[in-house]
Design an enzyme around this catalytic site. Sequence first.
Site, PDB file in Angstrom:
ATOM      1  N   CYS A 134       1.037  -1.180   0.034  1.00 60.16           N
ATOM      2  CA  CYS A 134       0.010  -0.140  -0.068  1.00 60.16           C
ATOM      3  C   CYS A 134       0.859   1.454   0.018  1.00 60.16           C
ATOM      4  CB  CYS A 134      -0.915  -0.168   1.138  1.00 60.16           C
ATOM      5  SG  CYS A 134      -2.203   1.432   1.269  1.00 60.16           S
ATOM      6  N   CYS A 137      -0.102   4.107   2.418  1.00 66.33           N
ATOM      7  CA  CYS A 137      -0.093   3.751   3.822  1.00 66.33           C
ATOM      8  C   CYS A 137       1.578   3.778   4.090  1.00 66.33           C
ATOM      9  CB  CYS A 137      -0.565   2.395   4.184  1.00 66.33           C
ATOM     10  SG  CYS A 137      -2.276   2.519   4.230  1.00 66.33           S
TER      11      CYS A 137
END
Length: 184
Positions: A134, A137
Site C-alpha cells: 500500500c 500507507c
Amino acid sequence: MNLDDIKARMPEYARDIRLNLSTVLGGTGTPGLTEAQSLGTALACAVAAKSSELAAVIESLAGEKLDPARRNAARAAAAVMAMNNVYYRFTHFVGDEEYRKLPARLRMNVIGNPGIDKAEFELYSLAVSAINGCEFCIQAHEKVVREAGIGREGVQSAARIAAVITAAAAVLATVPDAPAAQAA
C-alpha cells in the site's frame, strides 16, 4: 521450534533467505533500530505473512526483550493494516480524489492507542504496509516514523525485515517439515 530449526528447513535454493534471516533476527543486522523495535517489526511481519510458525519462533527468540504490550501491538499492527492497506490502496488505485474525501468508516482505534510508543507502532505498521503493497500507507507511516526520530537507516532496516520475513514465510509454506539436505 527455534530459529536453527527454521533455517534447517530452508532448502539450498533459499540459502540467501536463510542467511538474511539470521542477519535481521540477530540483533546487529538492523541498523537504526533497537533490538526490541527489530523483533516487534519481525513479529508484525510474520503475522502479516501468515506464518504462525515464524511468529512463534520470533516470540521465542525475543524472550523478555519483547514484552506483552509490544507482542500485542505487533499483532494489532498486522491486523489493522490488513484492513487499512486494502481500503487505502483502493482509494489510491481508483484514481478518483473524491473517494479520499469520504470518511473510511472503519474502526482503527488501536492506531490512536496502541499500548506502546506511537512511533514504534507506526514502524510495525510501515513494515506491514510494505508487505501488503500500500503506497499511500507506506508514505503516511514513513513520514510519522521519520518525524519521531527514526532515521532512514532504521526505516530501511524495517523494510529489510519485511522482505526477509515474507520470503522466509513463502519458502517455509512450500517445503516439507523434514530438515533440508544442505542446511547452513
